[in-house]
Design an enzyme around this catalytic site. Structure first.
Site, short mmCIF file in Angstrom:
data_model
loop_
_atom_site.label_atom_id
_atom_site.label_comp_id
_atom_site.label_asym_id
_atom_site.label_seq_id
_atom_site.Cartn_x
_atom_site.Cartn_y
_atom_site.Cartn_z
N HIS A 1 25.55 -9.32 7.04
CA HIS A 1 24.15 -9.13 6.66
C HIS A 1 23.32 -8.77 7.89
O HIS A 1 23.79 -8.85 9.02
CB HIS A 1 23.58 -10.40 6.02
CG HIS A 1 24.05 -10.64 4.63
ND1 HIS A 1 25.25 -11.25 4.35
CD2 HIS A 1 23.49 -10.34 3.42
CE1 HIS A 1 25.41 -11.34 3.04
NE2 HIS A 1 24.36 -10.78 2.45
N LYS B 1 18.86 -12.61 8.59
CA LYS B 1 19.34 -13.59 7.60
C LYS B 1 19.78 -14.86 8.33
O LYS B 1 20.62 -14.80 9.24
CB LYS B 1 20.48 -13.02 6.77
CG LYS B 1 20.95 -13.97 5.66
CD LYS B 1 21.94 -13.29 4.74
CE LYS B 1 22.48 -14.24 3.68
NZ LYS B 1 21.42 -14.77 2.80
#
Length: 242
Positions: free
Chosen positions: A142, A146
């Site tokens: 990600h 995140k």
């Protein structure tokens, strides 16, 4: 439908844009500037609007989720919880919703494709449980902003696989750049490797899923996972065999 948003970050803005494009009315009731709101204050803010709110959608931060769930439960306004990183508080959240006769839909990932991916992985794990020599693994990647790792989706995938596999399932995480979200589930042997991949091309899929859940949840009571939404919709659309 009148939708209230908790969170004005990238996901909150995307949900607002998608909702307005679909003809829904949208208001942001909590922004990053309101992080110190007490539960009672948030409850009153949800209740006290001139136009009644049909549903709240939350894409904020994991630390605020339990407070947001409690406020919506007290206000008796259905909540679609899109934030991750609060799994340790799931039992407490369910208790709050049940005690108040409220409604909650939550999920590790609101992508419709990911929730179908869970079914594919479930079937694959069941198949590989019947043969020896294949080692399961999960990889996820990600964007650098995140916070939680492994992702909620990776943890959910691991739970799905563990229903069938009595084995350690290594789970690797990468946080870099602007990756929307990639999840790989593999089964590796000396002879070959089978790899199942879901790759998000943008966050729009998450927004679409959250709005799908928001329309589905109205009129219902209880605690639901997003997979329940998908399974209900898919079951309704499947042709009935003669």
């Amino acid at each position: 439908m009148k939708i209230a948003l908790i969170g004005n970050g990238a996901m909150g803005q995307l949900v607002a844009a998608e909702a307005r494009a679909a003809g829904d009315d949208v208001a942001t009731i909590v922004t990053s500037q309101d992080r110190d709101l007490k539960t009672d204050e948030l409850t009153n803010r949800i209740r006290g609007r001139d136009v009644a709110i049909d549903v709240v959608i939350d894409f904020s931060v994991g630390e605020a989720v339990l407070k947001n769930i409690e406020a919506c439960a007290r206000a008796r306004v259905p909540l679609v919880e899109g934030t991750t990183g609060w799994k340790a508080h799931e039992a407490a959240a369910r208790k709050l919703v049940t005690e108040n006769g409220a409604t909650l839909v939550y999920g590790a990932n609101f992508s419709i494709g990911v929730n179908l991916f869970y079914h594919i992985v479930d079937r694959a794990a069941a198949l590989f449980s019947s043969v020896d020599g294949y080692a399961p693994f999960i990889e996820e990647a990600h964007h650098m902003r995140k916070r939680d790792a492994p992702s909620g989706t990776a943890l959910q995938l691991r739970e799905v696989m563990r229903k069938h596999l009595d084995a350690d399932i290594p789970t690797a995480s990468t946080r870099a750049g602007y990756i929307p979200g990639t999840h790989r589930v593999g089964f590796d042997s000396e002879a070959d490797q089978i790899l199942l991949v879901h790759e998000a091309r943008s966050r729009r899929g998450f927004a679409s899923g959250a709005l799908l859940a928001a329309h589905w949840i109205v009129g219902k009571t209880g605690v639901f996972e997003f997979k329940d939404v998908i399974e209900d919709i898919v079951d309704c659309q499947l042709p009935i065999a003669d």
